[in-house]
Design an enzyme around this catalytic site. Structure first.
Site, PDB file in Angstrom:
ATOM      1  CG  ASP A  88       0.016  -0.230   2.666  1.00  0.00           C
ATOM      2  OD1 ASP A  88       1.137  -0.404   3.067  1.00  0.00           O
ATOM      3  OD2 ASP A  88      -0.941   0.582   3.269  1.00  0.00           O
ATOM      4  CD  GLU A 152       4.022   1.314   6.684  1.00  0.00           C
ATOM      5  OE1 GLU A 152       5.049   1.483   7.611  1.00  0.00           O
ATOM      6  OE2 GLU A 152       4.132   2.172   6.060  1.00  0.00           O
TER       7      GLU A 152
END
Ligand code: BES
Ligand code: MN
Ligand code: MN
Length: 456
Positions: A88, A152
């Protein structure tokens, strides 16, 4: 080493093309509108892991975005390396400041410009390519496990559950992460610590509705003014944080440790020039390297309230907001600092307003060992590929999973990052030097080699 360089040379263009394909996915975890793209990114990562030779590749669902897992077990009796990364990325905003679109990777000046180029797609992809290299050249000297997550940048809320439910599968001797910076290709370095994080959002409410600033102004507290004052009061004249108890558990470094840390190359003139500031700012009594690596901080990440559209509107707003992050160092605890902040903020708020503090995610600070086999393997790998010993540094950013791995699995981490602090992480025009990408692919197999050798 010759064989490694040869493989990289022969596959250079394909490595880059594949990374570009990965960078084209707008995998923004913070924004639900990219949900579909997140799944597609996870599929792409899984596919590439498989193609590189990983087994038991799985896209593991979580309550949020999936975690991609894959492994290559050469022999159960050999040591295992757990590679962690995240697919991500941060939102690309503000879009108008990008020279080329964030999800159309572009090379300028030998650098790849794209959101995620360095944080962390460009960096974890080096590991997949290094793994492919070891498989193709039949040189994989230990077991490798990959765990690439998709949350994250939003606090890894579902990773803890995954880790505790998959302890056996994730069992390893070391966690290897490339999601940090090095000083430069001329001065390779290894981060030996990361700061923790407390992130809160505050809301200050004055009158029950927006008011005409002429009719009511002067008679009612303006929440924006109050919030500005409250925030300003959180640093004293020496730029220490004024929250009572904030520094209570901060581990002070010995003068020897401080001396070591300050040996790292740092050019203040260059630093200021790069940021176009004529003076630096920070906690009195500490150098810039200490301020960003070993001291806790409090920063406003965003502040808003009232009218912020085109032109003027005379209004006394009902509400004002701010997002505030505090970076923590050993032995501060994220939960405790959040509580101290909340108590303090509520205490100092004047009666003319109501305040609300909402905690977001957090993470614990970590220091990684420098006397371990894994750290020595990283040192040797860097020495061989860069021709120079890495300099130990402390990273200012946070990767909360590192403390979690230690707590849940009892495994320590090596932070072998190949990015640069100037790579514009989280900002417009994020980049990754092509040279760093290839250097990483070249260094990683050496890490595995030395880790396996030293483990014997
Ligand atoms: N890769 C960064 C952390 C980082 C960057 C560490 C550079 C050291 C040097 C990571 O993706 C990140 O941005 N972490 C967040 C925290 C997270 C909980 C949102 C951060 O540090 O703000
Ligand atoms: Mn990252
Ligand atoms: Mn990040």
């Amino acid at each position: 080493m010759q064989e490694i360089r040869k493989y990289v040379r022969e596959n250079k263009q394909r490595f880059l093309d594949e990374l570009f394909d990965l960078l084209r996915f707008p995998s923004v975890s913070a924004d639900p509108k990219y949900k579909e793209e997140m799944s597609k990114t996870a599929e792409f990562v899984a596919e590439k892991l498989k193609a590189a030779g990983a087994e038991n590749v799985e896209i593991c669902p979580t309550a949020g975005y999936p975690i991609v897992y894959g492994e290559k077990i050469v022999d159960r009796s050999m040591p295992s390396v757990l590679v962690y990364g995240h697919y991500d990325v941060q939102p690309p905003d503000p879009l108008d400041l990008w020279k080329t679109p964030p999800f159309e990777p572009t090379v300028r000046d030998e650098k790849i410009f794209a959101r995620g180029a360095c944080d962390d797609k460009g960096q974890f992809y080096m590991h997949i390519k290094a793994f492919e290299l070891m498989m193709q050249t039949d040189t994989l000297p230990c077991n490798v496990k990959f765990m690439i997550e998709g949350e994250e940048e939003v606090g890894s809320a579902n990773l803890g559950t995954f880790v505790s439910q998959n302890k056996e599968r994730l069992k390893a001797d070391v966690v290897l992460i490339s999601d940090t910076s090095m000083i430069s290709l001329e001065h390779p370095s290894l981060e030996t610590g990361l700061r923790g994080l407390s992130y809160v959002e505050v809301e200050v409410t004055g009158p029950n509705r927006d008011l005409h600033s002429g009719v009511y102004g002067g008679a009612v507290a303006n929440p924006v003014t109050v919030l500005a004052k409250l925030i300003a009061s959180m640093h004293d004249e020496d730029n220490h944080i004024t929250i009572p108890g904030f520094y209570d558990n901060v581990l002070e470094l010995s003068s020897k440790e401080r001396e070591e840390l300050n040996k790292a190359p740092y050019d203040e003139t260059e630093y200021k020039k790069d940021l176009e500031v004529s003076e630096l700012w920070g906690e009195k009594g500490y150098s810039t390297l200490e301020r960003t690596g070993t001291r806790p901080t409090l920063e406003v990440n965003g502040i808003w309230g009232g009218y912020i559209g085109e032109g003027a509107k005379t209004v006394l707003p009902s509400k004002a907001f701010a997002k505030i992050s505090m970076r923590l160092v050993p032995n501060q605890s994220s939960e405790e600092i959040t509580r101290l902040f909340q108590n303090h903020f509520e205490n100092i708020a004047p009666k003319s307003v109501k305040v609300k503090v909402s905690p977001h995610h957090g993470g614990e600070p970590v220091v990684t060992p420098t006397d371990s086999i894994a750290y020595k393997a990283a040192q040797k790998a860097i020495l061989e590929s860069f021709g120079k010993e890495p300099i130990p540094t402390r990273g200012g950013g946070s990767i909360p999973i590192v403390a979690l791995f230690e707590k849940e699995l009892g495994i320590k981490t090596v932070l072998m990052g190949f990015g640069l602090d100037s790579d514009n992480l989280h900002s417009p025009n994020e980049k990754f030097d092509i040279a760093n990408f290839y250097k990483g692919i070249e260094t990683i197999p050496l890490f595995h080699k030395y880790f396996a050798e030293l483990s014997k």
